[in-house]
Enzyme design. Structure first.
Site, PDB file in Angstrom:
ATOM      1  N   THR A 223     -13.643  16.923   4.578  1.00 33.00           N
ATOM      2  CA  THR A 223     -14.510  18.106   4.681  1.00 33.00           C
ATOM      3  C   THR A 223     -14.903  18.244   6.147  1.00 33.00           C
ATOM      4  OG1 THR A 223     -16.497  16.809   4.355  1.00 33.00           O
ATOM      5  CG2 THR A 223     -15.489  17.713   2.388  1.00 33.00           C
TER       6      THR A 223
ATOM      7  N   GLU B  18     -13.169  19.942  -1.911  1.00 34.78           N
ATOM      8  CA  GLU B  18     -13.192  19.098  -3.098  1.00 34.78           C
ATOM      9  C   GLU B  18     -12.480  19.745  -4.294  1.00 34.78           C
ATOM     10  OE1 GLU B  18     -15.536  19.859  -1.048  1.00 34.78           O
ATOM     11  OE2 GLU B  18     -17.048  18.307  -0.803  1.00 34.78           O
TER      12      GLU B  18
ATOM     13  N   LYS C 293     -36.658  28.947   2.069  1.00 34.66           N
ATOM     14  CA  LYS C 293     -37.731  28.814   1.090  1.00 34.66           C
ATOM     15  C   LYS C 293     -39.028  29.285   1.735  1.00 34.66           C
ATOM     16  CE  LYS C 293     -34.956  25.131  -0.477  1.00 34.66           C
ATOM     17  NZ  LYS C 293     -34.211  24.513   0.610  1.00 34.66           N
TER      18      LYS C 293
ATOM     19  N   TRP D 132     -37.383  31.765  -2.974  1.00 38.56           N
ATOM     20  CA  TRP D 132     -36.116  31.651  -2.271  1.00 38.56           C
ATOM     21  C   TRP D 132     -35.679  32.998  -1.702  1.00 38.56           C
ATOM     22  CZ3 TRP D 132     -32.654  28.338  -6.072  1.00 38.56           C
ATOM     23  CH2 TRP D 132     -33.108  27.003  -6.032  1.00 38.56           C
TER      24      TRP D 132
HETATM   25  P1  ADP Z   1     -17.217  22.846   4.720  1.00 41.44           P
HETATM   26  O1  ADP Z   1     -18.025  22.219   3.625  1.00 41.44           O
HETATM   27  O2  ADP Z   1     -17.044  21.969   5.837  1.00 41.44           O
HETATM   28  O3  ADP Z   1     -17.612  24.253   5.073  1.00 41.44           O
HETATM   29  P2  ADP Z   1     -15.210  23.736   2.892  1.00 41.44           P
HETATM   30  O4  ADP Z   1     -14.138  24.554   3.411  1.00 41.44           O
HETATM   31  O5  ADP Z   1     -14.901  22.764   1.851  1.00 41.44           O
HETATM   32  O6  ADP Z   1     -15.775  22.980   4.123  1.00 41.44           O
HETATM   33  O7  ADP Z   1     -16.376  24.712   2.463  1.00 41.44           O
HETATM   34  C1  ADP Z   1     -16.699  24.966   1.138  1.00 41.44           C
HETATM   35  C2  ADP Z   1     -17.916  25.816   1.093  1.00 41.44           C
HETATM   36  O8  ADP Z   1     -17.687  27.090   1.682  1.00 41.44           O
HETATM   37  C3  ADP Z   1     -18.387  26.108  -0.304  1.00 41.44           C
HETATM   38  O9  ADP Z   1     -19.132  25.053  -0.834  1.00 41.44           O
HETATM   39  C4  ADP Z   1     -19.213  27.371  -0.087  1.00 41.44           C
HETATM   40  O10 ADP Z   1     -20.509  27.070   0.368  1.00 41.44           O
HETATM   41  C5  ADP Z   1     -18.483  28.061   1.043  1.00 41.44           C
HETATM   42  N1  ADP Z   1     -17.616  29.128   0.516  1.00 41.44           N
HETATM   43  C6  ADP Z   1     -16.315  29.065   0.222  1.00 41.44           C
HETATM   44  N2  ADP Z   1     -15.847  30.254  -0.201  1.00 41.44           N
HETATM   45  C7  ADP Z   1     -16.899  31.107  -0.182  1.00 41.44           C
HETATM   46  C8  ADP Z   1     -17.069  32.489  -0.516  1.00 41.44           C
HETATM   47  N3  ADP Z   1     -16.073  33.249  -0.937  1.00 41.44           N
HETATM   48  N4  ADP Z   1     -18.300  33.004  -0.375  1.00 41.44           N
HETATM   49  C9  ADP Z   1     -19.348  32.262   0.054  1.00 41.44           C
HETATM   50  N5  ADP Z   1     -19.241  30.966   0.387  1.00 41.44           N
HETATM   51  C10 ADP Z   1     -18.036  30.382   0.273  1.00 41.44           C
END
Ligand code: ADP
Length: 544
Positions: free
Chosen positions: A181, A326, A434, A439
């Protein structure tokens, strides 16, 4: 039924057998190469054979530091097909994180793009597990370097065996890939993909109600191959026999627009920043994008206004999807159900701007403080996911306990779910604001700012506040900054949200800081402005 193993090598063998003439167009540092699946498959076999000669064994991790090009695609198939593990390394990580993940993964060999060699040259003496380096360049000779032993990819391939047979000993649950990640907080965490998870995930990318990747398509994944396997598209596109266009190193919006036009790309994918950049390019120059049947956008929320502009002004269908490292990554995709087709354009846009419905094969739950939330599009809770391409732990990492519980992945994303089962991401847990016990969604505010015609990018973050606990601050990149834009934006936002949601200040920036994969780096803004109210009494941070 047969106990047939779902493996990555069978996906390549299908392309080799049934689509030998289909082409991959690959932009490299010095060329645009056109190469058929027949050639790719032979080169994959050659690569697997030379890796074996270099001592790579089943289960070993082989790292790649590379842009999207045909050599990287070959590594995608050669490494898992010989039983080793493809570890795609994010080229934008800091030296400290690079050292951490290469050592944590225990990479044995590194395949590195020529222009990225300096990153590893600087840290090579801290990488004890790496026994060989391979430079992926257009030349057959390796450049002079402190890395040793250093081989050239093309030189090695010449010596490889084009008829090499892949191992027959694979179990579908064997590891095939590894991706960390991008570490928005703390050290990166490793996620191991299996042959089976990649196979099943690729199958779903081909479904009509998902990305609908098919043989007819020309697929250009702009999302980097070091970011969640370019959303699984290299595997799926090869397996399904699509033509591919790989945009290579240091591409610009202009290069992307030209590739779409000249190569007749039908489906492309990337994070919103890429598409915002493309929109700016389209405003400057005109291109023929009529071949495109879908822009897939995910990684962070796609602003509805961007979707509208692509679809209405440029006639390019837009498709919003959600996932994470993940989850391989595809979890949800936003496509209208047939009985939603007769809604008004505005209603349809509002639905399609959501992250969408879970794809077949996975299950989700949305859990709030009192258990599963109501499917009313209002109540917020954390999204939980499970299924055959969802990780059940991080690779040898204590932090697994926090995210994987009772057979579910706790995503850390706060969402609502409506009566139709469409989820909408309200925020990441750590980005929620918050204020006074309630929220505020930073994502909703950002989308509202980005709907204003003068705004290019907007990020909204929480800063600590002595009375309200936290308050939102907005950061805006505008097209041209007129003196009254701040007031105009305040009025514009006030019409759409309750008073207490309105950010206390709108701060204009030249650029929003971005993460290594192009998402807004809100942590940097939060840290920089964390004392905004602390100093408020005497010496307020200069907001201009
Ligand atoms: P990192 O955690 O380093 O950003 P990832 O690519 O695994 O790496 O990111 C996943 C996260 O990106 C998700 O948990 C979510 O918060 C965000 N995410 C992914 N796709 C979307 C989307 N279409 N809209 C909003 N948030 C998104």
């Amino acid at each position: 039924m047969m106990d047939y193993q779902l493996t990555v090598q069978s996906m390549l063998e299908r392309a080799e057998k049934y689509f030998p003439k289909k082409m991959v167009v690959s932009r490299t540092l010095s060329n645009v190469e056109r190469i058929s699946y027949r050639q790719i498959a032979q080169r994959v076999r050659r690569l697997a054979s030379v890796l074996e000669k270099l001592g790579v064994q089943a289960g070993d991790r082989v790292g790649t530091l590379a842009w999207n090009h045909h050599r990287h695609l070959e590594a995608y198939f050669a490494i898992p097909s010989m039983g080793a593990v493809l570890h795609t390394i994010n080229i934008r990580l800091s030296a400290e994180h690079l050292i951490y993940i290469i050592n944590h993964a225990e990479d044995r060999v590194l395949l590195i793009d020529e222009d990225l060699l300096p990153m590893i040259e600087k840290i090579h003496d801290q990488l004890p597990t790496v026994k060989a380096y391979i430079v992926m360049g257009d030349r057959e000779e390796a450049p002079a370097s402190v890395l040793s032993p250093l081989y050239s990819y093309e030189g090695l391939l010449k010596e490889g065996d084009p008829a090499y047979s892949f191992t027959q000993k694979l179990d579908e649950k064997d590891p095939a890939g590894l991706c960390y990640t991008s570490a928005t907080t703390g050290k990166p965490k490793g996620v191991v993909y299996t042959h089976r998870s990649i196979f099943l995930h690729s199958m779903v990318l081909g479904l009509k109600d998902s990305m609908a990747i098919s043989e007819e398509d020309t697929v250009m994944y702009v999302v980097p191959m070091f970011h969640v396997n370019a959303w699984g598209m290299p595997f799926a596109s090869t397996w399904l026999g699509s033509s591919q266009v790989l945009p290579g190193p240091k591409f610009t919006p202009k290069i992307l627009a030209e590739l779409i036009q000249n190569e007749q790309v039908t489906i492309t994918a990337g994070v919103p920043t890429i598409w915002l950049g493309l929109l700016q390019e389209l405003e400057k120059e005109s291109y023929d994008l009529s071949s495109l049947r879908s822009i897939v956008c995910g990684g962070s929320a796609a602003p509805p206004e961007m979707i509208r502009t692509f679809e209405q002004k440029y006639k390019v269908p837009f498709c919003h999807a959600y996932g994470m490292t993940e989850t391989s990554p595809l979890v949800t995709i936003s496509r209208l159900k047939s009985d939603q087709q007769n809604l008004s354009d505005e209603e349809k846009l509002a639905i399609r701007a959501k992250q969408g419905m879970v794809v077949p094969g996975l299950e989700i739950r949305v859990v709030g403080e009192k258990g599963d939330v109501k499917w009313d599009g209002q109540e917020m809770g954390e999204l939980l996911v499970r299924g055959p391409w969802i990780a059940d732990q991080y690779d040898r990492d204590e932090r697994s306990k926090q995210s994987f519980k009772d057979g579910w992945l706790y995503t850390g994303d706060i969402v609502t779910i409506d009566q139709e089962g469409f989820i909408k991401i309200v925020d990441r847990t750590k980005d929620l604001i918050k204020s006074g016990g309630e929220w505020i969604s930073s994502v909703d505010l950002e989308n509202a700012f980005m709907a204003h015609p003068e705004v290019l990018e907007a990020a909204v973050v929480a800063v600590p506040h002595p009375k309200w606990q936290e308050r939102p601050l907005a950061f805006v990149v505008s097209k041209k900054q007129t003196s009254d834009l701040k007031e105009e934006l305040r009025r514009f936002i006030s019409q759409q949200f309750p008073k207490w949601w309105i950010p206390d200040e709108i701060i204009f920036l030249k650029e929003i800081p971005k993460t290594s994969v192009g998402k807004f780096l809100k942590r940097a803004l939060r840290e920089k402005y964390s004392d905004y109210y602390g100093q408020a009494k005497g010496n307020r941070v200069d907001a201009s």
